[in-house]
Design an enzyme around this catalytic site. Structure first.
Site, PDB file in Angstrom:
ATOM      1  N   HIS A 265       0.853  -1.197   0.000  1.00  0.00           N
ATOM      2  CA  HIS A 265       0.000   0.000   0.000  1.00  0.00           C
ATOM      3  C   HIS A 265       0.882   1.238   0.000  1.00  0.00           C
ATOM      4  CE1 HIS A 265      -2.238   3.129   2.483  1.00  0.00           C
ATOM      5  NE2 HIS A 265      -3.002   2.985   1.441  1.00  0.00           N
ATOM      6  N   ASN A 266       0.508   2.268  -0.785  1.00  0.00           N
ATOM      7  CA  ASN A 266       1.275   3.520  -0.857  1.00  0.00           C
ATOM      8  C   ASN A 266       2.781   3.229  -0.834  1.00  0.00           C
ATOM      9  OD1 ASN A 266      -1.128   4.849  -0.925  1.00  0.00           O
ATOM     10  ND2 ASN A 266      -0.962   5.811   1.079  1.00  0.00           N
TER      11      ASN A 266
ATOM     12  N   GLU B 232       1.679   0.256  -5.419  1.00  0.00           N
ATOM     13  CA  GLU B 232       0.735   1.349  -5.600  1.00  0.00           C
ATOM     14  C   GLU B 232       1.480   2.633  -5.937  1.00  0.00           C
ATOM     15  OE1 GLU B 232      -3.090   3.441  -3.461  1.00  0.00           O
ATOM     16  OE2 GLU B 232      -1.739   2.268  -2.218  1.00  0.00           O
TER      17      GLU B 232
ATOM     18  N   ASP C 205       0.539   6.731  -6.463  1.00  0.00           N
ATOM     19  CA  ASP C 205      -0.414   7.853  -6.461  1.00  0.00           C
ATOM     20  C   ASP C 205       0.160   8.949  -7.345  1.00  0.00           C
ATOM     21  OD1 ASP C 205      -1.549   6.350  -4.502  1.00  0.00           O
ATOM     22  OD2 ASP C 205      -1.933   8.013  -3.143  1.00  0.00           O
TER      23      ASP C 205
ATOM     24  N   HIS D  93       1.541  11.324  -1.489  1.00  0.00           N
ATOM     25  CA  HIS D  93       0.219  11.116  -0.888  1.00  0.00           C
ATOM     26  C   HIS D  93      -0.515  12.448  -0.918  1.00  0.00           C
ATOM     27  CE1 HIS D  93      -2.247   8.987   2.468  1.00  0.00           C
ATOM     28  NE2 HIS D  93      -2.821   8.976   1.297  1.00  0.00           N
TER      29      HIS D  93
ATOM     30  N   GLU E  76      -3.211   5.169  -8.675  1.00  0.00           N
ATOM     31  CA  GLU E  76      -4.275   6.014  -8.148  1.00  0.00           C
ATOM     32  C   GLU E  76      -4.047   7.338  -8.840  1.00  0.00           C
ATOM     33  OE1 GLU E  76      -5.562   7.863  -4.042  1.00  0.00           O
ATOM     34  OE2 GLU E  76      -5.141   5.735  -3.855  1.00  0.00           O
TER      35      GLU E  76
END
Length: 637
Positions: free
Chosen positions: A171-172, A201, A203, A216, A250
């Site tokens: 995640h992230n 991931e 973003d 983020h 994302e």
């Protein structure tokens, strides 16, 4: 013979006289003996206390060597099978393998191979025999580790559809600390890939000079260029595993920068990027297998229209074209789920107050938010199209096999508890990704086990945060050669399954597991200790379906981290071994109410070796403690 051998190995180092602590360390390293410096210092000091000065003779060195290497628990086993207490003929070694290690398929060749590999004394080896020195080296080797050596290679069927596997997921991935202020760093991607992580991931946000950036959003975390991230992925994607990597985007970029992203992906990844279906044909009834997708990078993102339309478009030049996708078609984790804090919703408080005062809104005339997506990026999505999760029923009726859902941990937990049957039916068909809730600002993790129990393929964790959750993740993916894909049990792949974690019914294959914890060796000393002491105790925990969860504790051995002896037996009854994990955790009892973590080892229950086994220990940061281990006897039926 072993005396003669020992002197011949060490005499060179004593040619110029006695040696000091440094020389002692060098000599042990030369002999390939793992030692903990604190423990060695302690044993060395005890030896020189018998006479003045700080140097040791050959006899002293032999005493130190024996204190560290000649473990009484090994001696006992060796003597039980040795004909004269000094030598193990190959026939007796074979007996030991069959009777004690339960290696029923072992034969004369197996025994001879072990002798050839581990016996250091030439004349003993030539006679096809084993000395105690060879036996020690064998017992400390990977072959006697508690983790089955067959599972260190890829042994599972890799030709099933992607949705039939648990997939190591992060995640992230760009964050290496907390979610609000911490640094974003390329090391996040490098370290995750080297650990075998297969779903990363990213973003993406608009950056300056038309260069997309990764961070983020709406937080103070630092920013890194998207292009650099892709370069790192290109370099490290297949170093630890040949199986496909999924990039979960994302995407918050404008269409213009989405085109830059698409261009980066194509030019940097080249042939690694999967942009058309395998073999050219569009079989959309079943996902391809990890085997068919070897060395490929897949893009997980929103997608416009169908795959057929993308393929037709690929023949034309369509740069600069965008299309709108309504919010009901896709899921952006931070707008309609709990991944980013609601703090940052861009609506002024006045507006909200106004909303509250006004009359109830007219039914179903809510404005659907539109997002513009560049076709160049959309068309790179083949088997991993992000699709907003509505309900299990909705998915059954409308979802295609190449559409995946991301569900936040809070919603997923409710679904797992109250609709487990439907959840499992869903994960037999569709790849489902779970991610941590947005309030985990310190990058803490949830327990992944509850989502593996319902068949979720991509259970994404914050890889940068040590703790039991990451230890379960690392332990689970030690299996199948550490390739990042673990085949789910049959009852989580069968579309007509009736299995649920709380009602295992006919799917139970009960296992009776017995572990005799014998001893520890060179455990890390307590941080409170001025020398090499600790008060160690061991917890053995089972993670799995709810009725398999268990925890047992050993007694505490006072002030002995060098060679504590327990000789305690723990028994477990496990209903669903296919999902169960076992964790050995060594702690130092600091007081009656608090313990200090010293080391742990976690592995799947079905990867346990039987017989006398060493249990390696791993630090909180996930680093193997080279000299520390536990020794146990494992048996199950």
């Amino acid at each position: 013979t072993s005396h003669t051998w020992f002197w011949s190995v060490i005499q060179n180092d004593f040619k110029t006289g006695n040696i000091d602590l440094e020389g002692c360390m060098r000599l042990l390293e030369k002999m390939q003996i793992n030692f903990d410096e604190e423990h060695l210092k302690h044993v060395f000091k005890k030896t020189i206390d018998k006479h003045s000065g700080d140097i040791i003779s050959m006899d002293d060195f032999r005493a130190i060597y024996r204190a560290l290497v000649h473990r009484p628990e090994f001696q006992e086993l060796f003597k039980a099978y040795s004909t004269d207490g000094n030598i193990l003929p190959h026939g007796q070694l074979l007996k030991f393998l069959v009777k004690e290690q339960f290696q029923t398929e072992a034969n004369e060749t197996t025994a001879l191979e072990i002798i050839m590999k581990y016996e250091p004394i030439d004349e003993v080896r030539k006679k096809r025999e084993m000395s105690f020195e060879g036996f020690i080296r064998y017992m400390n080797s990977d072959e006697c580790s508690i983790f089955k050596s067959q599972h260190k290679t890829i042994y599972q069927d890799m030709n099933q559809p992607l949705c039939d596997y648990f997939i190591s997921s992060s995640h992230n991935t760009y964050l290496i600390a907390d979610q609000l202020m911490g640094p974003s760093h390329l090391w996040g991607y490098t370290s995750a890939l080297l650990k075998g992580c297969r779903c990363l991931e990213i973003d993406c946000w608009d950056g300056t000079n038309n260069e997309p950036i990764v961070y983020h959003g709406h937080t103070l975390t630092s920013k890194i260029p998207f292009r650099s991230v892709i370069h790192v992925i290109d370099k490290y994607a297949f170093m630890s595993s040949a199986y496909p990597v999924v990039l979960s985007l994302e995407n918050h970029c404008s269409p213009k920068q989405q085109e830059v992203m698409a261009d980066c992906l194509k030019t940097i990844l080249g042939d690694k990027l999967l942009s058309t279906p395998i073999g050219g044909e569009v079989d959309m009834t079943r996902l391809p297998s990890p085997e068919a997708l070897k060395f490929k990078v897949l893009i997980k993102n929103k997608k416009v229209g169908t795959l057929e339309q993308s393929l037709l478009r690929m023949e034309d030049d369509y740069l600069g074209e965008t299309e709108e996708v309504s919010d009901s078609d896709f899921q952006s984790e931070d707008e309609d789920t709990d991944d980013t804090l609601p703090l940052y919703r861009s609506r002024s408080p006045a507006k909200r107050k106004g909303d509250r005062r006004s009359s109830p809104p007219p039914q179903k005339k809510t404005k659907v938010k539109k997002a513009k997506i560049a076709l160049a990026l959309s068309d790179l999505v083949v088997y991993t199209k992000s699709q907003k999760f509505v309900s299990f029923e909705h998915s059954m009726q409308h979802q295609q096999c190449y559409e995946n859902n991301s569900i936040g941990e809070t919603q997923a937990r409710k679904l797992a508890r109250f609709s487990a049957k439907e959840f499992i039916s869903h994960t037999t068909r569709f790849i489902t990704r779970i991610y941590p809730k947005g309030t985990r600002m310190s990058s803490s993790n949830y327990n992944p086990q509850e989502f593996w129990n319902v068949g979720c393929q991509m259970v994404a964790l914050n890889f940068q945060t040590p703790g039991t959750q990451m230890e379960l993740q690392d332990g689970k993916f030690l299996d199948n050669g550490g390739c990042g894909y673990v085949l789910k049990p049959e009852f989580l792949r069968d579309r007509n399954t009736t299995f649920t974690p709380r009602n295992v019914g006919g799917y139970s294959k009960p296992m009776s597991l017995s572990i005799r914890l014998i001893s520890g060796h060179q455990l890390p000393p307590s941080s409170m200790s001025k020398s090499n002491k600790a008060d160690p105790m061991v917890q053995i925990e089972i993670y799995g379906v709810p009725e398999d969860q268990a925890r047992k504790k050993s007694s505490v051995i006072k002030s002995n981290a060098l060679c504590p002896k327990w000789n305690e037996t723990f028994s477990f009854n496990i209903q669903v071994p296919e999902l169960a994990m076992i964790r050995f955790c060594v702690e130092d009892e600091v007081s009656l109410v608090s313990n200090e973590f010293l080391g742990q080892y976690t592995l799947p229950v079905l990867s346990l070796n039987t017989g006398y086994r060493t249990i390696p220990l791993i630090s909180r940061e996930g680093i193997k403690l080279e000299s520390a281990s536990l020794f146990a006897h494992v048996w199950y039926y």
